[in-house]
Write a protein that holds these residues in place. Structure first.
Motif, short mmCIF file in Angstrom:
data_model
loop_
_atom_site.label_atom_id
_atom_site.label_comp_id
_atom_site.label_asym_id
_atom_site.label_seq_id
_atom_site.Cartn_x
_atom_site.Cartn_y
_atom_site.Cartn_z
N ASP A 76 0.85 -1.18 0.00
CA ASP A 76 0.00 0.00 0.00
C ASP A 76 0.89 1.23 0.00
OD1 ASP A 76 -2.14 1.76 0.19
OD2 ASP A 76 -2.43 1.46 2.34
N CYS A 78 0.38 5.10 0.92
CA CYS A 78 -0.65 5.91 1.56
C CYS A 78 -0.02 6.98 2.43
CB CYS A 78 -1.54 5.01 2.41
SG CYS A 78 -3.05 5.78 3.01
N SER A 95 0.77 4.71 -6.90
CA SER A 95 0.29 3.34 -6.73
C SER A 95 0.13 2.65 -8.08
CB SER A 95 -1.05 3.33 -5.99
OG SER A 95 -0.93 3.87 -4.70
N THR A 106 -2.69 -3.02 -2.94
CA THR A 106 -4.00 -2.89 -2.29
C THR A 106 -4.06 -1.47 -1.72
OG1 THR A 106 -3.00 -4.02 -0.38
CG2 THR A 106 -4.51 -5.30 -1.76
N LYS A 107 -4.56 -0.56 -2.53
CA LYS A 107 -4.57 0.87 -2.16
C LYS A 107 -5.74 1.16 -1.24
CE LYS A 107 -3.52 5.31 -2.50
NZ LYS A 107 -3.85 5.64 -1.10
N HIS A 108 -5.43 1.72 -0.08
CA HIS A 108 -6.43 2.08 0.92
C HIS A 108 -6.60 3.59 0.87
CE1 HIS A 108 -7.60 2.27 5.44
NE2 HIS A 108 -8.63 1.81 4.75
N LEU A 149 -9.47 0.01 -1.86
CA LEU A 149 -10.29 -0.27 -0.68
C LEU A 149 -10.74 1.07 -0.09
CD1 LEU A 149 -7.91 -2.97 0.84
CD2 LEU A 149 -9.85 -3.34 -0.69
N ALA A 151 -12.06 3.24 2.47
CA ALA A 151 -11.98 3.03 3.92
C ALA A 151 -13.32 2.91 4.64
CB ALA A 151 -11.13 4.14 4.55
N PRO A 179 -3.47 5.05 7.47
CA PRO A 179 -2.57 4.08 6.82
C PRO A 179 -2.34 2.81 7.62
CG PRO A 179 -1.68 6.32 6.68
CD PRO A 179 -2.84 6.37 7.63
N ASN A 182 -5.29 -0.57 6.92
CA ASN A 182 -5.65 -1.14 5.63
C ASN A 182 -6.24 -2.53 5.87
OD1 ASN A 182 -5.48 -2.63 3.12
ND2 ASN A 182 -4.03 -1.10 2.37
N ASN A 185 -4.32 -5.76 5.15
CA ASN A 185 -3.11 -6.02 5.92
C ASN A 185 -1.92 -6.31 4.99
OD1 ASN A 185 -1.45 -6.42 8.17
ND2 ASN A 185 -1.98 -8.58 8.34
N GLN A 189 4.48 -1.57 3.07
CA GLN A 189 3.84 -0.27 3.01
C GLN A 189 4.86 0.85 2.82
OE1 GLN A 189 0.80 -0.66 6.54
NE2 GLN A 189 0.08 0.95 5.19
#
Length: 332
Positions: A76, A78, A95, A106-108, A149, A151, A179, A182, A185, A189
């Motif tokens: 991720d 972030c 990203s 897996t971008k949060h 994702l 939030a 951050p 996420n 998990n 990161q």
């Protein structure tokens, strides 16, 4: 809440267990908006402690809806936000560049609170539909190399506090939490934070985890690698200062990485970078952040190799292909 506020107003702090319990009460709508605003206001006056942050984080993780990535090793990218710099969507674009370089992302993200355009705002503008459907998310991750994702869908504890944060319009400890929670998990990161004190909190907490991580903070206040001056990077090897020249990249001026005027300008910058049509400054700052993510995933390789991979992702069209594929899959 009255007792909690009186405790905090006496310049006392919360234990880890107290912080955990209070956040769960916020999630269960135990407090009204005025009480929650007063609670958040305490942390506008002083930094959150390690014990408090750990307790808040543990509560959020206990309450969230997790996403199993089915064995994919993911990363991720972030930032905490809250730096007041109003840059364009550097971590979101980075990203796609990282995914174009071969990482699974897996971008949060969320809507903007203390900035003008957040990652959720920009993707929604392009027509991306947020989802909790694990199969859909995994399909995007498998075929496009990235999924997003949103939030609030995975962190119901945010539901009650979101209107208060929006009304306040300033950074709160929820910026710091973002951050860290996420739901996928990720194994790795790249985290950008708005001051050195927060960077060291992250560094301490992540040292206790199994993640590969890099925490970055530009010393002139950005929650990302801005290339406007020296930045700090924290990882398992320790703490180090870098200059743009160390990355073989130019020193930029603040005005060169601004977001422009609203969502339309931000969206145009987003596409320009991915299509390799951006200004040299916009392209360089994205390369820097994407390269730090690539280096986080491959720390045994020299940083120069990660810089070249990030450049190639943009210049060979791989980053835009990732974006195009994600939007195609998401629309189906």
């Amino acid at each position: 809440m009255k007792q909690i506020l009186n405790h905090l107003y006496q310049h006392k702090t919360l234990t880890r267990a107290e912080a955990n319990e209070i956040l769960k009460q916020i999630a269960s709508a135990a407090f009204n908006t005025s009480q929650m605003a007063a609670f958040l206001g305490v942390y506008a006056m002083r930094p959150v402690t390690l014990e408090e942050l750990s307790g808040f984080r543990e509560a959020m993780l206990e309450l969230q809806i997790p996403v199993d990535t089915n064995g994919f090793e993911t990363i991720d990218l972030c930032g905490t936000g809250g730096d007041g710099k109003d840059t364009f969507n550097i971590s979101t674009i980075s990203s796609f560049v990282a995914a174009g370089a071969g990482l699974k992302v897996t971008k949060h993200g969320n809507y903007a609170v203390s900035s003008s355009v957040g990652s959720s705002n920009i993707l929604e503008h392009f027509g991306y539909r947020f989802s909790q459907d694990r199969d859909k998310l995994l399909h995007e991750l498998d075929k496009a190399g990235i999924t997003f994702l949103h939030a609030p869908l995975f962190n119901p504890a945010m539901k009650n506090i979101a209107p208060v944060r929006k009304a306040l319009g300033t950074k709160t400890f929820f910026n710091i939490l973002g951050p860290m929670i996420n739901p996928a998990n990720p194994d790795r990161q790249l985290i950008g934070v708005f001051n050195t004190e927060t960077a060291r909190l992250y560094h301490y907490i992540y040292q206790q985890s199994k993640k590969d991580y890099t925490v970055v903070h530009s010393l002139d206040g950005y929650d990302e690698v801005s290339l406007t001056g020296t930045f700090k990077a924290f990882n398992r090897a320790g703490e180090r200062n870098f200059t743009p020249r160390d990355l073989g990249l130019p020193v930029l001026q603040a005005g060169e990485i601004g977001s422009g005027d609203g969502i339309a300008d931000s969206a145009q910058i987003f596409l320009n970078v991915l299509k390799n049509e951006a200004t040299p400054a916009q392209k360089s700052v994205v390369i820097a952040n994407a390269a730090l993510a690539i280096h986080t995933a491959k720390p045994d390789k020299p940083i120069e190799e990660s810089i070249e991979k990030a450049k190639a992702s943009i210049e060979k069209g791989e980053a835009f292909k990732v974006f195009d594929k994600l939007m195609e899959i998401n629309a189906s």
